[in-house]
Structure formats: C-alpha cells, structure tokens
Design an enzyme around this catalytic site. Structure first.
Site, mmCIF file in Angstrom:
data_model
loop_
_atom_site.group_PDB
_atom_site.id
_atom_site.type_symbol
_atom_site.label_atom_id
_atom_site.label_comp_id
_atom_site.label_asym_id
_atom_site.label_seq_id
_atom_site.Cartn_x
_atom_site.Cartn_y
_atom_site.Cartn_z
ATOM 1 N N ASP A 20 63.910 41.854 7.553
ATOM 2 C CA ASP A 20 62.916 42.256 6.538
ATOM 3 C C ASP A 20 61.733 43.005 7.153
ATOM 4 O O ASP A 20 60.582 42.564 7.077
ATOM 5 C CB ASP A 20 62.435 41.022 5.767
ATOM 6 C CG ASP A 20 63.541 40.361 4.977
ATOM 7 O OD1 ASP A 20 63.734 40.736 3.822
ATOM 8 O OD2 ASP A 20 64.224 39.482 5.542
ATOM 9 N N HIS A 22 60.976 46.215 6.270
ATOM 10 C CA HIS A 22 60.397 46.907 5.105
ATOM 11 C C HIS A 22 59.640 48.175 5.502
ATOM 12 O O HIS A 22 58.467 48.356 5.150
ATOM 13 C CB HIS A 22 59.477 45.969 4.322
ATOM 14 C CG HIS A 22 60.202 44.907 3.553
ATOM 15 N ND1 HIS A 22 60.705 45.118 2.293
ATOM 16 C CD2 HIS A 22 60.524 43.632 3.882
ATOM 17 C CE1 HIS A 22 61.295 44.016 1.854
ATOM 18 N NE2 HIS A 22 61.211 43.102 2.818
ATOM 19 N N ASP A 60 67.050 44.733 4.765
ATOM 20 C CA ASP A 60 65.756 45.275 4.323
ATOM 21 C C ASP A 60 65.015 45.959 5.474
ATOM 22 O O ASP A 60 63.823 45.720 5.694
ATOM 23 C CB ASP A 60 64.883 44.170 3.708
ATOM 24 C CG ASP A 60 65.265 43.866 2.273
ATOM 25 O OD1 ASP A 60 66.102 44.592 1.725
ATOM 26 O OD2 ASP A 60 64.726 42.897 1.704
ATOM 27 N N ASN A 128 68.616 43.791 -0.179
ATOM 28 C CA ASN A 128 68.538 44.137 -1.593
ATOM 29 C C ASN A 128 67.598 45.317 -1.846
ATOM 30 O O ASN A 128 67.676 45.954 -2.890
ATOM 31 C CB ASN A 128 68.063 42.930 -2.402
ATOM 32 C CG ASN A 128 66.703 42.431 -1.963
ATOM 33 O OD1 ASN A 128 66.480 42.164 -0.779
ATOM 34 N ND2 ASN A 128 65.770 42.301 -2.885
ATOM 35 N N HIS A 129 66.718 45.637 -0.883
ATOM 36 C CA HIS A 129 65.827 46.784 -1.054
ATOM 37 C C HIS A 129 66.491 48.087 -0.652
ATOM 38 O O HIS A 129 66.154 49.138 -1.209
ATOM 39 C CB HIS A 129 64.545 46.586 -0.225
ATOM 40 C CG HIS A 129 63.535 45.708 -0.883
ATOM 41 N ND1 HIS A 129 62.433 46.183 -1.536
ATOM 42 C CD2 HIS A 129 63.470 44.358 -0.993
ATOM 43 C CE1 HIS A 129 61.716 45.178 -2.021
ATOM 44 N NE2 HIS A 129 62.334 44.052 -1.691
ATOM 45 N N HIS A 217 71.900 37.931 3.691
ATOM 46 C CA HIS A 217 70.645 38.371 3.066
ATOM 47 C C HIS A 217 70.696 37.982 1.590
ATOM 48 O O HIS A 217 71.104 38.774 0.733
ATOM 49 C CB HIS A 217 70.469 39.882 3.229
ATOM 50 C CG HIS A 217 69.105 40.380 2.838
ATOM 51 N ND1 HIS A 217 68.102 40.608 3.751
ATOM 52 C CD2 HIS A 217 68.570 40.668 1.630
ATOM 53 C CE1 HIS A 217 67.024 41.027 3.126
ATOM 54 N NE2 HIS A 217 67.290 41.072 1.828
ATOM 55 N N HIS A 245 66.027 37.911 3.865
ATOM 56 C CA HIS A 245 65.491 37.989 2.505
ATOM 57 C C HIS A 245 64.304 37.068 2.271
ATOM 58 O O HIS A 245 63.364 37.440 1.578
ATOM 59 C CB HIS A 245 66.582 37.707 1.463
ATOM 60 C CG HIS A 245 66.105 37.884 0.051
ATOM 61 N ND1 HIS A 245 65.689 39.098 -0.441
ATOM 62 C CD2 HIS A 245 65.966 36.996 -0.973
ATOM 63 C CE1 HIS A 245 65.326 38.956 -1.709
ATOM 64 N NE2 HIS A 245 65.471 37.703 -2.047
ATOM 65 N N HIS A 247 60.858 35.571 3.238
ATOM 66 C CA HIS A 247 59.813 36.154 4.075
ATOM 67 C C HIS A 247 59.030 35.133 4.886
ATOM 68 O O HIS A 247 58.301 35.519 5.797
ATOM 69 C CB HIS A 247 58.851 36.970 3.208
ATOM 70 C CG HIS A 247 59.384 38.314 2.842
ATOM 71 N ND1 HIS A 247 58.576 39.386 2.519
ATOM 72 C CD2 HIS A 247 60.665 38.785 2.766
ATOM 73 C CE1 HIS A 247 59.332 40.439 2.259
ATOM 74 N NE2 HIS A 247 60.606 40.096 2.395
#
Length: 703
Positions: A20, A22, A60, A128-129, A217, A245, A247
């Site tokens: 993650d 991002h 992610d 998922n992002h 995830h 996933h 955080h």
C-alpha cells in the site's frame, strides 16, 4: 554491509516486504504532493542498502486506477535508479514462468531478460486501487511489467474457479513457493472460498520442504457479513501470509493458532485517511528465510509525515463546559487550541530527532459534542494553523454519538451515515447505501426489474471508475434478458401476468448470486467497450473537423484541396464492434539461459454485442413488430494496536507430520482444496540467542 550481514549465506533469502504505497496520493497538494514519491525512494533505498534478493509488494502501488503522467514518470525514475545494475542475482526460478506470468506479453522474470540489467527484482500483485479495468483489462502494473521493471503476478480473471499457481524459487538449499492473489471484490471471493472454488497448487515433489509464502490484498477486518476474508479460509500448509489492503502497521508476524500459520500486516507507507490505524508508526519488513525458519526485522520509515490524533468528549468535562453558559463555545475553542498546540510540540520534538521527516505534521482532533453543545467555526480555527500543519482544513472533526432509532422507523438519514466517524468501525460503500435505500423505501419506488445488488455494483463503477454508461448498460441488459424470459414463457400480453412473472424472474436472479455477478460483469464490459468506441468516434470527428477547416482554406470544392487533405477526409467513420484478441508470446528456453519450457498460450478473445439505440419496454416485447434476436450471456475488529518493542523475532516452523503423495518433477503441482483439514504442526518462537543462521557460507553464486 547490511546490519544483518553476518547472517547472510548462500542458503538465506533476504526479502524486503511493503504494501500500500499509493503513489500519486494527493499529488496536486502543494504540501503533501511529494510524500508518496519520497517514501517510495526510501523503500527502494533500503532494499539496495540491505542487498535483498528481491522486493515483494502487496498491492496498491498506485493510488489511482489511471495514474497521471507525473506519477508514472516518478515511479519509473525510482525503479530505474535503484533496481537496475550489475549486482548478480543469487536465486533461480524452478516453476513454469509461462504460467506464473501468463498475462504478460513477456512471460518470464525480468532479471533473466538479456536486454535488461536488473539488480533487484520486484514481485508485486495488484490491489483494489490499481486493479485491471477497461476493455483490455489492463492496469498500471502491466505498464511496468511491459517495461521490464516489475514482475506482476497473482492475477485471476475467472469468476467460476481460481487456481493459484506459485512461483517456485530456490537459493542454495532453501526453497520458497511464492503464492499471490490480486485484489478481488470481497463478497465474490468470500463466496468462492465457501463454495470451494479457490485451489492452491502445490509442488508434487517434497511438499514439506518448501517455505510457503502467500501475498493477499483483501479486507482482513470484518466490515460486513461477507465483506472480508477470514483467515480460516486460507490453507493450513501456508507458513507466512503477507496481508495487504489494511493500512494499520502490524508487521510483526502473529500466529493463527487454528491454521498454524503466521500473518504479517505491513500496513501503508503513507497516511491516506485521518484515522487511528494510520497514526501507528509506519514500518517495512526485512524477511530472512532459511529452510523452514524465518526472521522478520522491522525497519521504521523515516520520511513519513508525522501524524498525531486525539479524541475529546465534551460531556466528560462537566466542570469545564456547561451547555447553558453563553460563552461555552469560546471555552471549547480555547480548549481545542490547547490540545492542538500540545500535539504540535510533540511533532516538533520528534522531527528534530530525524531531519528527513517533513516539517509540517498531520494533526487531527475529533470532538464529540453530544449533550447540547454547539460546534464553532472550523474555517476560522484552521486559519491560525495554515503555516504550521499540513492539513489545516480538517484539523477539527465534530461528531455526535449515534442514537439508536426505533425499529419501525424506516427512514434513512444519509447525512448521519456519512458523518459517522471512522473510529466506530464502519466503512460505508456506495453499494451498501443503495441496498439500504431500496430495502427501506416505499413500495412505489422499489425496484421491480433490477436487483439492489446489480444496481449497487453499477453505481459503484460509475463513482469509482467513471464508467458513465454503467447504469444505462445494466438497465438495457436486464431489460433484454427479461424480455427473452417472457417470450420463452409465452406469457399473454396482460399487465397483471407480466408483472407477476417479472417478480418471479427477479427473485430467481437474486438467489443466484453467481449469475448476478456475471450479468453485472457483462454489462460493465459493454459500458467499457461503448466508452472506447465513443473515444474513437470523438477522435474521428475531430479529424474530420480539421479536414473541413483545411478544405475551407483552399476553397469549397474538393478539387482545390491538396493531396494530403483529400486523403484525410472521412478518416475513422466506420463504427464496429468485434472480437479483440491478445496473443501471449512465450520466450523459449534456449535463448539467454531462461531455463523454462516454452508453452503455447491460447489466444483469448472477447466479443461484444451491439446494443440497440432505443430501449423497449416489457409490453413492446408482445407487439407483432419484428424484434432483434437476443444474445445469451455467457455463464461463465476492531483490533487493539499492539506495540511490539522487539525488532527481531525468530520463528521456527517445523515440517508437518502428515504423509503427502510425491511425484518426480519439481515444476508440476498437485491440487489442494482451500478447505483443508487442520493438522498439528510444531510452531514455536526461538530466543534471540539461538541464531537460526549459524552455518554461514560466504560464497555467492553468479548468475
């Protein structure tokens, strides 16, 4: 030399684990825009400093499904800077790479490509992002994979059955079976686990000699009845699960006593929501694996922006605040200012010890004003801290404790739902709101043709993925299917009979969840194909306008046009939908020492049915007019935060005592259902004095 250099030998895997990241989150923010890129550079710098064998990412990597050019450019810049070089790779891949990377145009690991010079391979699943979308089902990781900088694995497109084939790695006498599963909607994956449609393939030879590492995830904490994946669903032969996933950083491996494996939750490397889980110190993990033993070393991230959070309940201070006092609002504001100043002082002391951290911290003060209190102006309050904090607009969050409503009250106040704080453990989603609305709405506004689930999925696609035709295509698809159903039943054109049959058909679809999912996927595919065609038509029309402009410049007749302008007229006017194919190219084993048997992959094609321009009602299906034939759709915790002070944890996993059937080849697999029986396996922690890496060998093996 790394901090644990004395424990390095030719039998020990060193893996840097992170999830993650991002990239691109708030990239347009003038203060926080570069936070994700700076932290990503720190992660890769740690990988280079510790001389890891490879980096393992748990999804992610990107925050947006369609990352900007700035985000893509910054990511490529970092990967090229830290992951390319002449340092040799000391492990080999034993499995069939054409299966592991079957969705790639170059189905082999990047460091074995003779055209690339990779020093630190990166293996990553999608989250998922940054999941695959669009008519071609591509994601941002596919771009990095095509560029040869990331090895994208763990992808599955089937909605009927998932077979997870591992990447088999060997370094000296240590063998790792690396399993991965990219993000799938939790409800669908939950149902597939329950129906035993998820299978993890295992090597037939020496099953118990492999260290089984699984990267997933999904939701780990329970957000709904089926909106998460329980740990008990996973197979018991797994040794370590890296869970993405979520955080909140819980990177220290935690044993699952029922399944006899360990779970490590690295958490995110950037604060994306001002919630308690994000306030926990961010870490990445340096995993050592030797034989069946493992050790996780926590590495704190030094470039993450500090985040402080505190809750205030005004009703708990009756000696300070009286709702009847006319100046109580000013008193509350002064109290909140004092709290914010204290958090700023703590952030400044922490930053002075580490100059790499950003100057402005993130501050969040949640104020519960239940009990007759009134909130003050957040805008005026935030103006005082514009130059001191990174989030001045949302320093203060006012909320009230939600009161229980009577059961006979069917009205839903969506404003109260949205304002509910994150700490109450509820994550609202668009499809949940749609379902709640129609379940509690009056009978006259209830859905009579569509289902709440299908409508919720369509609205979610419209909101998250900007699929503007999602709802329209779903309505058209369901209308066509209902018309076909009524024709097959030979229902008379009587409105009462039609309504009754439609209700029966709708209830039948609601019970068949798999068919409902397939219908939604088909409608979304139509919407994406429709969007792609619209883009082509827009481009073609713009070209025609340019040609027309050129024609006017030279005169009204075609004879006056130059040759280039004449050839350009009418470009792209054709509109058609057809099958799109993708050919997977498999590189042979005889070139540049890839060592894998080439395997032909079948050409996959996807056909889209053209949608009529005008929609027909149910009654129109019984008119004597000629109708177009229809195309059948294919069936195809809240948890307490544990502060672990020990940076080093030794975990010894002894082989299972059960008898396994073994065969001759290493690269072949045996199927094992996801609902396997739990077997007793000795799992214990070793003390820090007992070093599992005593037989250190200094020789390294060149590629």
């Amino acid at each position: 030399m790394s901090a644990l250099g004395s424990q390095d030998d030719e039998d020990t895997f060193k893996i840097l684990i992170a999830t993650d990241i991002h990239l691109g989150y708030l990239e347009k923010d003038p203060v926080r825009g570069n936070d994700t890129f700076v932290t990503f550079n720190e992660i890769l710098e740690q990988a280079q400093k510790n001389e890891v064998d490879f980096v393992l990412l748990g999804g992610d990597l990107f925050h947006d499904n369609k990352p900007s050019r700035k985000t893509i450019h910054s990511c490529l810049e970092s990967l090229r800077k830290y992951c390319m070089g002449d340092r040799p790779i000391h492990f080999e891949i034993l499995s069939d790479q054409a299966v592991n990377f079957q969705y790639s145009k170059f189905p082999w690991v990047n460091y074995q490509d003779g055209n690339l010079n990779i020093s630190i391979p990166i293996f990553s699943i999608h989250g998922n992002h940054d999941d695959p979308t669009g008519a071609d089902a591509l994601c941002a990781l596919d771009i990095l994979s095509c560029a040869g900088l990331v090895n994208h694995f763990g992808r599955s497109t089937s909605v009927e059955k998932i077979d997870i084939s591992p990447i088999l790695l060997r370094k000296g006498r240590t063998k790792i079976a690396l399993y991965g599963l990219g993000a799938i909607p939790d409800e669908r994956l939950y149902r597939m686990f329950v129906n035993k449609q998820v299978t993890m393939l295992r090597p037939k030879e020496d099953e118990d000699s492999w260290f089984n590492l699984f990267v997933i995830h999904q939701n780990r904490s329970k957000h709904g009845a089926t909106n998460y994946i329980p740990e008990q669903f996973l197979d018991d032969f797994i040794n370590l699960v890296v869970w993405g996933h979520e955080h909140e950083c819980k990177i220290a491996p935690v044993p699952n006593e029922q399944q006899n494996f360990y779970v490590s939750q690295p958490g995110s490397s950037v604060v994306t929501s001002l919630s308690p889980g994000e306030a926990v110190k961010k870490h990445i993990g340096l995993l050592h694996v030797k034989g069946k033993k493992m050790k996780m070393h926590k590495i704190p991230l030094e470039t993450v922006r500090t985040f402080y959070m505190e809750d205030v309940v005004l009703s708990d201070h009756p000696d300070l605040f009286n709702p009847d006092n006319p100046k109580v609002t000013q008193a509350i504001q002064a109290f909140c200012m004092e709290k914010v100043e204290m958090m700023l002082d703590n952030a400044e002391r922490e930053r002075l010890g580490n100059p790499r951290q950003p100057e402005k911290p993130l501050i969040r003060l949640r104020v519960d004003y239940t009990g007759g209190f009134e909130p003050f102006s957040i805008f005026r309050f935030s103006q005082k801290y514009v130059d001191k904090v990174a989030n001045p607009k949302d320093i203060i969050h006012f909320f009230r404790r939600r009161e229980q409503k009577a059961k006979n009250d069917s009205n839903i106040n969506f404003g109260d739902l949205v304002s509910r704080p994150v700490s109450e453990g509820m994550t609202l989603r668009v499809e949940d709101l749609v379902k709640q609305y129609f379940q509690t709405a009056e009978k006259k506004v209830q859905l009579s043709l569509l289902t709440e689930r299908g409508m919720g999925e369509a609205v979610q696609e419209f909101v998250d993925k900007e699929e503007k035709d999602a709802i329209e295509e779903l309505v058209k698809f369901q209308l066509e299917k209902t018309q076909r159903y009524l024709k097959e039943r030979h229902i008379d054109a009587v409105e009462e009979k039609i309504d009754e049959e439609v209700r029966k058909f709708r209830e039948c679809r609601r019970k068949n969840a798999e068919e409902e999912d397939e219908e939604v996927r088909e409608a979304m595919t139509r919407a994406r194909a429709h969007r792609s065609e619209d883009a082509v038509l827009v481009s073609a029309s713009s070209d025609e306008e340019l040609m027309d402009t050129g024609a006017k410049a030279y005169g009204d007749s075609d004879d006056d046009l130059p040759a280039t302008a004449t050839r350009g007229r009418g470009r792209g006017r054709g509109r058609a939908r057809g099958a799109r194919g993708q050919n997977s190219t498999v590189r042979g084993s005889s070139r540049r020492g890839r060592g894998n048997t080439s395997q032909e992959s079948a050409t996959s094609s996807r056909t889209y049915k053209s949608v009529p321009a005008k929609n027909k009602s149910i009654l129109d299906a019984f008119k004597p007019l000629k109708t177009e034939p229809f195309q059948n759709s294919s069936k195809s915790f809240s948890e307490d935060i544990i502060d672990d002070d020990s940076d080093l944890e030794d975990i010894c996993i002894t082989p299972s005592s059960k008898v396994n059937q073994r065969f001759s080849t290493t690269s072949s697999f045996s199927k094992r259902g996801s609902q396997s029986q739990t077997t007793s396996r000795g799992v214990d922690f070793e003390s820090d004095e007992d070093d599992p890496f005593q037989s250190a060998v200094t020789s390294r093996r060149n590629r």
